[in-house]
Design a protein around this motif. Sequence first.
Motif, mmCIF file in Angstrom:
data_model
loop_
_atom_site.group_PDB
_atom_site.id
_atom_site.type_symbol
_atom_site.label_atom_id
_atom_site.label_comp_id
_atom_site.label_asym_id
_atom_site.label_seq_id
_atom_site.Cartn_x
_atom_site.Cartn_y
_atom_site.Cartn_z
ATOM 1 N N UNK A 148 55.087 28.997 32.620
ATOM 2 C CA UNK A 148 54.356 29.027 33.892
ATOM 3 C C UNK A 148 52.868 29.279 33.620
ATOM 4 N N UNK A 149 52.042 28.524 34.257
ATOM 5 C CA UNK A 149 50.596 28.661 34.082
ATOM 6 C C UNK A 149 50.108 29.947 34.748
ATOM 7 N N UNK A 150 49.320 30.757 34.030
ATOM 8 C CA UNK A 150 48.827 32.029 34.574
ATOM 9 C C UNK A 150 47.338 31.924 34.885
ATOM 10 N N UNK A 151 46.955 32.530 35.981
ATOM 11 C CA UNK A 151 45.542 32.556 36.392
ATOM 12 C C UNK A 151 45.148 33.999 36.681
ATOM 13 N N UNK A 152 43.840 34.230 36.751
ATOM 14 C CA UNK A 152 43.334 35.573 37.038
ATOM 15 C C UNK A 152 43.508 35.895 38.519
ATOM 16 N N UNK A 153 43.972 37.118 38.784
ATOM 17 C CA UNK A 153 44.131 37.566 40.168
ATOM 18 C C UNK A 153 43.458 38.932 40.290
ATOM 19 N N UNK A 154 42.718 39.118 41.355
ATOM 20 C CA UNK A 154 41.883 40.322 41.499
ATOM 21 C C UNK A 154 42.452 41.252 42.554
ATOM 22 N N UNK A 155 42.537 42.526 42.220
ATOM 23 C CA UNK A 155 42.882 43.550 43.208
ATOM 24 C C UNK A 155 41.616 43.816 44.024
ATOM 25 N N UNK A 156 41.575 43.296 45.227
ATOM 26 C CA UNK A 156 40.341 43.347 46.013
ATOM 27 C C UNK A 156 39.993 44.772 46.455
ATOM 28 N N UNK A 157 40.976 45.632 46.557
ATOM 29 C CA UNK A 157 40.689 47.020 46.936
ATOM 30 C C UNK A 157 39.971 47.753 45.805
ATOM 31 N N UNK A 158 40.460 47.555 44.571
ATOM 32 C CA UNK A 158 39.821 48.191 43.417
ATOM 33 C C UNK A 158 38.439 47.591 43.196
ATOM 34 N N UNK A 194 40.334 27.999 37.432
ATOM 35 C CA UNK A 194 40.648 28.985 36.389
ATOM 36 C C UNK A 194 41.477 28.343 35.288
ATOM 37 N N UNK A 195 41.027 28.507 34.024
ATOM 38 C CA UNK A 195 41.725 27.932 32.874
ATOM 39 C C UNK A 195 42.626 28.945 32.172
ATOM 40 N N UNK A 196 42.694 30.159 32.695
ATOM 41 C CA UNK A 196 43.621 31.139 32.153
ATOM 42 C C UNK A 196 43.209 31.744 30.827
ATOM 43 N N UNK A 197 41.907 31.784 30.522
ATOM 44 C CA UNK A 197 41.452 32.257 29.208
ATOM 45 C C UNK A 197 41.511 33.779 29.066
ATOM 46 N N UNK A 198 41.560 34.498 30.157
ATOM 47 C CA UNK A 198 41.690 35.968 30.182
ATOM 48 C C UNK A 198 40.409 36.716 29.812
ATOM 49 N N UNK A 199 39.299 36.021 29.646
ATOM 50 C CA UNK A 199 38.048 36.719 29.320
ATOM 51 C C UNK A 199 37.688 37.724 30.412
ATOM 52 N N UNK A 200 37.866 37.347 31.655
ATOM 53 C CA UNK A 200 37.499 38.240 32.761
ATOM 54 C C UNK A 200 38.340 39.517 32.768
ATOM 55 N N UNK A 201 39.579 39.413 32.292
ATOM 56 C CA UNK A 201 40.434 40.602 32.237
ATOM 57 C C UNK A 201 39.857 41.599 31.234
ATOM 58 N N UNK A 202 39.443 41.099 30.065
ATOM 59 C CA UNK A 202 38.831 41.961 29.059
ATOM 60 C C UNK A 202 37.539 42.574 29.559
ATOM 61 N N UNK A 203 36.750 41.797 30.274
ATOM 62 C CA UNK A 203 35.491 42.309 30.810
ATOM 63 C C UNK A 203 35.747 43.428 31.809
#
Length: 92
Positions: free
Chosen positions: A1-11, A46-55
Amino acid sequence: MYAVADIDVDVCGSTKCRLCTQFCPESNTIQFDNARNSAYVSVDRCKGCEICVGVCDDLAKHHAIKMVPINEVQSGFELRLVGFKQSIAGLH
Ligand code: SF4
Ligand code: SF4
């Protein structure tokens, strides 16, 4: 399954740091929306690279982004319409 970045808008909304928007290698993919007071992801770009998660985890220390299967995106699908200035939120 293709994964994309999802943001917790409250945090994210409690910080307004915007750091992730400066590191995504895909243009116009993760941006900050002042009206909704949160970053958001255009899932069609979103290409699913996960860079934003690390940031968000390691630099910003806010832990507001997770990679999720595309059919489990919690913050709503956000599509960018080329040629239009508006976006469509909440499409499922
Ligand atoms: S780095 Fe995290 S807290 Fe900062 S704008 Fe991006 S998602 Fe929000
Ligand atoms: S996973 Fe990669 S392409 Fe997707 S929003 Fe994050 S940095 Fe951008």
